[in-house]
Design an enzyme around this catalytic site. Structure first.
Site, PDB file in Angstrom:
ATOM      1  N   LYS A  90     -49.044 -87.244 -57.411  1.00 27.42           N
ATOM      2  CA  LYS A  90     -49.404 -88.650 -57.585  1.00 27.42           C
ATOM      3  C   LYS A  90     -48.746 -89.254 -58.828  1.00 27.42           C
ATOM      4  O   LYS A  90     -48.407 -90.444 -58.836  1.00 27.42           O
ATOM      5  CB  LYS A  90     -50.924 -88.795 -57.643  1.00 27.42           C
ATOM      6  N   THR A 144     -62.588 -91.068 -46.838  1.00 25.38           N
ATOM      7  CA  THR A 144     -61.650 -90.725 -45.769  1.00 25.38           C
ATOM      8  C   THR A 144     -61.583 -89.206 -45.611  1.00 25.38           C
ATOM      9  O   THR A 144     -62.210 -88.455 -46.367  1.00 25.38           O
ATOM     10  CB  THR A 144     -60.227 -91.244 -46.083  1.00 25.38           C
ATOM     11  N   TYR A 155     -51.800 -81.570 -56.685  1.00 28.54           N
ATOM     12  CA  TYR A 155     -52.119 -82.910 -56.179  1.00 28.54           C
ATOM     13  C   TYR A 155     -51.876 -83.971 -57.250  1.00 28.54           C
ATOM     14  O   TYR A 155     -51.229 -84.994 -57.001  1.00 28.54           O
ATOM     15  CB  TYR A 155     -53.576 -82.963 -55.718  1.00 28.54           C
TER      16      TYR A 155
END
Length: 325
Positions: A209, A242, A205
């Site tokens: 990014k 989220t 991850y």
């Protein structure tokens, strides 16, 4: 050795998260300024069916834009469009199914969009996933690397000619890449971008990014060198409540819930930094920025490595089958 390759990325990622939460404990989300109307302009927002992507698409439509909401959830997409239209406003929204983990799907969408002969003034590369257990896409790529970065890399390049034609002096077209504070913990493994040697979801991850920031800076340099009216910026929304956190371990999920209510930002607050990059007058003609909480901030040292930027660009072109300009 195996333990270190898994444990170190985890520790780095959670350290980044702790720093962000500490910041958000004392600093609220910045207040988004009144943005200029965008009537007649066209935008694409990936991952626009929910969360920050939906809030971004919703606000852009209110400003008068024709927004294409791109995602792989048809029912959510239809609901998002319905909600935006029910709220009124001068703009409009359309949902288009695209699977960003499929290079074929990305190519089909790009061609379909071009066939409409519409301009494109804004591309928001918002879609993403986090901490997914090890899995590969249909094209054989590591899931985070493809969904968060490589699919967007391909999409931006396929639509770049439209963005170039649509921009003008004093009214540039814009690309906004959704990064994260976790990019500070990212390490680009050029010999193992798909993380096949020692898989770590945390490392994968963070790498994706960081790749987005490297991509942002390199693309802007190329655009500047050729005099095109397109700006590219990376944004960091902070920690936002989220569905991105749905893949946390059970214990982490339990700890996250009470903390999120107090310290996490809402999707609308998280979308503010995207909207600033997408439509604010103060950023007209200003690219290659890393934006956080309404300000330009330094990104990770590795992101300014021009050799790494060029190497990643070249490798990415090879992986998706693009000819280098």
């Amino acid at each position: 050795m195996w333990l270190l390759t898994v444990l170190l990325p985890l520790l780095r990622l959670y350290l980044c998260g702790a720093k962000v939460l500490f910041y958000q404990m004392f600093y609220k989300s910045f207040k988004l300024p009144v943005l200029p109307k965008q009537n007649g302009r066209v935008a694409i927002v990936t991952g626009g069916t929910r969360g920050m992507g939906f809030e971004t698409a919703r606000h852009l439509a209110r400003l008068g834009m024709h927004v294409f909401i791109v995602g792989n959830e048809r029912e959510e997409g239809a609901a998002a469009v319905r909600t935006i239209h029910e709220e009124g406003g001068e703009g409009k929204a359309e949902y288009v199914y695209v699977d960003l983990t499929s290079l074929k799907s990305v190519r089909q969408f790009a061609q379909t969009f071009k066939d409409r002969r519409l301009p494109l003034h804004l591309l928001v590369n918002n879609a993403g996933t986090m901490l997914v257990p090890e899995r590969q896409t249909e094209d054989g790529f590591e899931f985070h690397f493809c969904l968060n970065y490589l699919g967007h890399f391909l999409l931006a390049n396929l639509l770049l000619d439209v963005l170039k034609r649509s921009g003008s002096p004093g009214r540039c077209s814009r690309i906004v890449n959704m990064s994260s504070a976790t990019h500070y913990a990212g390490v680009i493994h050029m010999d193992d971008l798909n993380r096949r040697k020692h898989y770590s979801s945390h490392g994968a991850y963070a790498q994706s990014k960081l790749a987005l920031v490297l991509f942002t800076y390199y693309l802007q340099e190329q655009l500047n060198a050729r005099g095109h009216n397109v700006i590219v910026n990376a944004v960091d929304p902070g920690m936002v409540d989220t569905a991105l956190y749905d893949n946390l371990w059970t214990l982490a999920q339990m700890l996250k819930k009470p903390v999120a209510k107090i310290l996490f930002r809402t999707p609308a607050e998280g979308a503010s930094i995207t909207l600033l990059a997408a439509a604010s007058s103060e950023l007209e003609g200003v690219g290659a920025c890393y934006l956080y909480n309404g300000e330009k901030r330094p990104s990770a040292d590795a992101s300014y490595d021009t050799e790494l930027q060029a190497e990643l660009w070249k490798k990415s072109c090879e992986l998706v089958g693009l000819q280098q300009a």
